[in-house]
Every structure is written in C-alpha cells, then in structure tokens.
Scaffold this motif. Structure first.
Motif, PDB file in Angstrom:
ATOM      1  N   THR A  49      -8.539   2.418 -10.192  1.00  0.00           N
ATOM      2  CA  THR A  49      -8.971   1.589 -11.324  1.00  0.00           C
ATOM      3  C   THR A  49     -10.373   2.059 -11.718  1.00  0.00           C
ATOM      4  O   THR A  49     -11.366   1.400 -11.406  1.00  0.00           O
ATOM      5  CB  THR A  49      -8.997   0.091 -10.923  1.00  0.00           C
ATOM      6  OG1 THR A  49      -9.669  -0.037  -9.647  1.00  0.00           O
ATOM      7  CG2 THR A  49      -7.597  -0.475 -10.775  1.00  0.00           C
ATOM      8  N   GLY A  51     -12.470   2.364 -14.307  1.00  0.00           N
ATOM      9  CA  GLY A  51     -13.483   1.581 -15.022  1.00  0.00           C
ATOM     10  C   GLY A  51     -14.618   2.448 -15.528  1.00  0.00           C
ATOM     11  O   GLY A  51     -14.409   3.455 -16.199  1.00  0.00           O
ATOM     12  N   GLU A  70      -7.312   5.926 -14.905  1.00  0.00           N
ATOM     13  CA  GLU A  70      -7.666   4.875 -15.868  1.00  0.00           C
ATOM     14  C   GLU A  70      -6.548   4.755 -16.886  1.00  0.00           C
ATOM     15  O   GLU A  70      -6.145   5.736 -17.499  1.00  0.00           O
ATOM     16  CB  GLU A  70      -8.993   5.210 -16.555  1.00  0.00           C
ATOM     17  CG  GLU A  70      -9.418   4.195 -17.597  1.00  0.00           C
ATOM     18  CD  GLU A  70      -9.422   2.759 -17.070  1.00  0.00           C
ATOM     19  OE1 GLU A  70      -8.702   1.927 -17.662  1.00  0.00           O
ATOM     20  OE2 GLU A  70     -10.128   2.476 -16.073  1.00  0.00           O
ATOM     21  N   ARG A  71      -6.009   3.544 -17.050  1.00  0.00           N
ATOM     22  CA  ARG A  71      -4.874   3.386 -17.967  1.00  0.00           C
ATOM     23  C   ARG A  71      -5.289   3.015 -19.383  1.00  0.00           C
ATOM     24  O   ARG A  71      -4.514   3.186 -20.308  1.00  0.00           O
ATOM     25  CB  ARG A  71      -3.877   2.380 -17.411  1.00  0.00           C
ATOM     26  CG  ARG A  71      -4.374   0.953 -17.276  1.00  0.00           C
ATOM     27  CD  ARG A  71      -3.264   0.085 -16.692  1.00  0.00           C
ATOM     28  NE  ARG A  71      -3.730  -1.234 -16.302  1.00  0.00           N
ATOM     29  CZ  ARG A  71      -2.972  -2.113 -15.661  1.00  0.00           C
ATOM     30  NH1 ARG A  71      -1.728  -1.801 -15.340  1.00  0.00           N
ATOM     31  NH2 ARG A  71      -3.449  -3.289 -15.330  1.00  0.00           N
ATOM     32  N   ASP A 106      -0.940   4.748 -15.759  1.00  0.00           N
ATOM     33  CA  ASP A 106      -0.861   3.555 -14.918  1.00  0.00           C
ATOM     34  C   ASP A 106      -0.815   3.997 -13.457  1.00  0.00           C
ATOM     35  O   ASP A 106       0.067   4.765 -13.060  1.00  0.00           O
ATOM     36  CB  ASP A 106       0.395   2.756 -15.275  1.00  0.00           C
ATOM     37  CG  ASP A 106       0.384   1.368 -14.647  1.00  0.00           C
ATOM     38  OD1 ASP A 106      -0.033   1.236 -13.475  1.00  0.00           O
ATOM     39  OD2 ASP A 106       0.814   0.410 -15.315  1.00  0.00           O
ATOM     40  N   ILE A 121      -9.164   0.280  -4.866  1.00  0.00           N
ATOM     41  CA  ILE A 121      -8.680  -0.567  -5.956  1.00  0.00           C
ATOM     42  C   ILE A 121      -9.762  -1.602  -6.267  1.00  0.00           C
ATOM     43  O   ILE A 121     -10.194  -2.352  -5.389  1.00  0.00           O
ATOM     44  CB  ILE A 121      -7.363  -1.274  -5.571  1.00  0.00           C
ATOM     45  CG1 ILE A 121      -6.278  -0.220  -5.359  1.00  0.00           C
ATOM     46  CG2 ILE A 121      -6.951  -2.271  -6.640  1.00  0.00           C
ATOM     47  CD1 ILE A 121      -4.987  -0.790  -4.884  1.00  0.00           C
ATOM     48  N   ASP A 122     -10.204  -1.601  -7.516  1.00  0.00           N
ATOM     49  CA  ASP A 122     -11.225  -2.547  -7.963  1.00  0.00           C
ATOM     50  C   ASP A 122     -10.742  -3.178  -9.264  1.00  0.00           C
ATOM     51  O   ASP A 122     -11.184  -2.826 -10.350  1.00  0.00           O
ATOM     52  CB  ASP A 122     -12.554  -1.798  -8.167  1.00  0.00           C
ATOM     53  CG  ASP A 122     -13.671  -2.712  -8.666  1.00  0.00           C
ATOM     54  OD1 ASP A 122     -13.516  -3.948  -8.588  1.00  0.00           O
ATOM     55  OD2 ASP A 122     -14.692  -2.182  -9.141  1.00  0.00           O
ATOM     56  N   PRO A 123      -9.775  -4.114  -9.159  1.00  0.00           N
ATOM     57  CA  PRO A 123      -9.247  -4.735 -10.380  1.00  0.00           C
ATOM     58  C   PRO A 123     -10.282  -5.636 -11.022  1.00  0.00           C
ATOM     59  O   PRO A 123     -11.292  -5.979 -10.395  1.00  0.00           O
ATOM     60  CB  PRO A 123      -8.042  -5.535  -9.876  1.00  0.00           C
ATOM     61  CG  PRO A 123      -8.228  -5.693  -8.405  1.00  0.00           C
ATOM     62  CD  PRO A 123      -9.226  -4.686  -7.937  1.00  0.00           C
ATOM     63  N   VAL A 145     -10.068  -3.701 -21.061  1.00  0.00           N
ATOM     64  CA  VAL A 145      -8.965  -3.453 -20.118  1.00  0.00           C
ATOM     65  C   VAL A 145      -8.120  -4.688 -19.816  1.00  0.00           C
ATOM     66  O   VAL A 145      -7.044  -4.574 -19.223  1.00  0.00           O
ATOM     67  CB  VAL A 145      -9.472  -2.841 -18.783  1.00  0.00           C
ATOM     68  CG1 VAL A 145     -10.271  -1.585 -19.041  1.00  0.00           C
ATOM     69  CG2 VAL A 145     -10.294  -3.845 -17.981  1.00  0.00           C
ATOM     70  N   ASP A 148      -5.931  -7.435 -15.620  1.00  0.00           N
ATOM     71  CA  ASP A 148      -5.263  -6.827 -14.453  1.00  0.00           C
ATOM     72  C   ASP A 148      -4.373  -7.827 -13.714  1.00  0.00           C
ATOM     73  O   ASP A 148      -4.518  -8.053 -12.510  1.00  0.00           O
ATOM     74  CB  ASP A 148      -6.297  -6.225 -13.479  1.00  0.00           C
ATOM     75  CG  ASP A 148      -6.922  -4.955 -14.021  1.00  0.00           C
ATOM     76  OD1 ASP A 148      -6.348  -4.354 -14.949  1.00  0.00           O
ATOM     77  OD2 ASP A 148      -7.988  -4.555 -13.520  1.00  0.00           O
ATOM     78  N   ALA A 151      -2.513  -6.801 -10.302  1.00  0.00           N
ATOM     79  CA  ALA A 151      -3.319  -6.301  -9.177  1.00  0.00           C
ATOM     80  C   ALA A 151      -2.537  -6.308  -7.862  1.00  0.00           C
ATOM     81  O   ALA A 151      -2.628  -5.366  -7.064  1.00  0.00           O
ATOM     82  CB  ALA A 151      -4.606  -7.122  -9.039  1.00  0.00           C
ATOM     83  N   LEU A 154      -0.144  -3.396  -7.826  1.00  0.00           N
ATOM     84  CA  LEU A 154      -0.877  -2.145  -7.614  1.00  0.00           C
ATOM     85  C   LEU A 154      -1.262  -1.988  -6.150  1.00  0.00           C
ATOM     86  O   LEU A 154      -1.128  -0.901  -5.570  1.00  0.00           O
ATOM     87  CB  LEU A 154      -2.128  -2.115  -8.498  1.00  0.00           C
ATOM     88  CG  LEU A 154      -3.070  -0.926  -8.296  1.00  0.00           C
ATOM     89  CD1 LEU A 154      -2.351   0.403  -8.471  1.00  0.00           C
ATOM     90  CD2 LEU A 154      -4.263  -1.021  -9.239  1.00  0.00           C
TER      91      LEU A 154
END
Length: 200
Positions: A49, A51, A70-71, A106, A121-123, A145, A148, A151, A154
C-alpha cells in the motif's frame, strides 16, 4: 485535479523524508525492526500500500530492495514524479530510488506472483476516536484512495504470499483487524504500532 489535490506531492528530497533519512536512527527504528532488517539481514520487501512512498524510501535507504504497489492511478503518478525528482537529484537519492520499484495495480492480485520475503501493509487507518484533525496531507491521500474497506482481504492474501513475515502498520490504540489470525508480536510506538505476523 482540484486545487486542493494538486498541492499534494511526493517529495523524497526535502522536508520530513530528508530529515528522517539524516536523523531517523537507521535500522534501530520501529519500522525496520518490524520488517526484519538487522545486522547481516536485509529481506526483499513489498510495500503493498505504497501511498506517499515514505516507508518504502526509508527501507530502501537502509539497503532493502523494495517493490511498491499502488492501485490509485493518481497516487501512482505522484509516486512516479517523486521518484523521478529524487533520481535527478543524483548521489544518495539516486542510489536509494534505484532500489525502489513501483507497480500499478491491486496488491491482492499482484502479491501471489511476487514472492516477497516481507510484506508491509499500511491501509488507510480507521477514523480516530478523538476529534483531533488528521494532518492535511493524510486527509488529501484519503480523498484520493478512499477507505481501504478490503484491508482484511489484503492481509489474508499477504499472509499466503510472503515467505517470512507480514507487517501491519496500524494506529497504536486501534482494535485489530477482524477476521485475521492474531499476530506473533507487536512493536508499539507513541501513535503507531506494527503487528508482526511471522511465517514459515
């Protein structure tokens, strides 16, 4: 792009990122410890993630090869711009960005084929229980974004994809994400904690 969003930029050369690079404390910081960076050990890391790319940049500055995912097309473009400016700066900044790779998509789809040792992972974090306003920059990121909602999904994909560990960056006092097995241990800072899931 609105005026408000246009003010948001990814900057690896100045400000908070540069300060952290100079004075952050190297591998003794909570994030590198959580990700498994220690003397003689530098895992290949996936930041699922990305960001603003700050955690990836820190880890790359400590010698790790970091693949960022990054999505959001808008955040992806901001990251590309920030990486290009850091590369153009030359010297140390060019060396760090050379260890960073950026993918657009994704993470739930991409992670199974990447084979990372350690996945971060940092949602987007849940709304704060107190009324303190989140920093303007993070509000802008949230506008781009979203929240999330996936999360937990993911995190489950990451747990199936990493070979050594998965790390969830989460507010220090927030409840664990529901529907995911308990973590192996935690590293807790003032406002942020790292839930570390050891694998293998």
């Amino acid at each position: 792009m609105t005026q408000k969003e246009s003010a948001l930029r990814v900057d690896f050369v100045n400000g908070a990122v540069a300060h952290r690079l100079r004075f952050g404390g190297g591998r003794g910081q909570d994030l590198p410890k959580a990700m498994g960076l220690r003397a003689g050990k530098t895992p290949k890391i996936i930041d699922a993630t990305a960001g603003l790319g700050r955690d990836a940049f820190l880890l790359a500055s400590l010698g790790a090869e970091v693949t960022m995912i990054e999505r959001s097309a808008q955040m992806h473009a901001l990251l590309l711009d920030g990486m290009a400016r850091a590369k153009a700066e030359g010297g140390e900044f060019a060396g760090i960005t050379a260890r960073m790779r950026l993918l657009h998509g994704d993470a739930k789809d991409l992670l199974p084929g990447l084979g990372g040792e350690a996945i971060l992972i940092d949602p987007m974090h849940p709304p704060r229980k107190n009324s303190a306003l989140v920093k303007k920059e993070l509000r802008q990121v949230r506008e781009i974004v979203g929240t999330d909602e996936d999360a937990a999904d993911l995190l489950r994909v990451a747990l199936q994809s990493a070979s050594k560990r998965v790390v969830l960056k989460w507010p220090a006092k927030a409840d664990p994400i529901e529907g995911v097995r308990p973590c192996s241990h935690q590293i807790i800072g003032k406002s942020t904690r790292y839930d570390v899931f050891m694998l293998g």
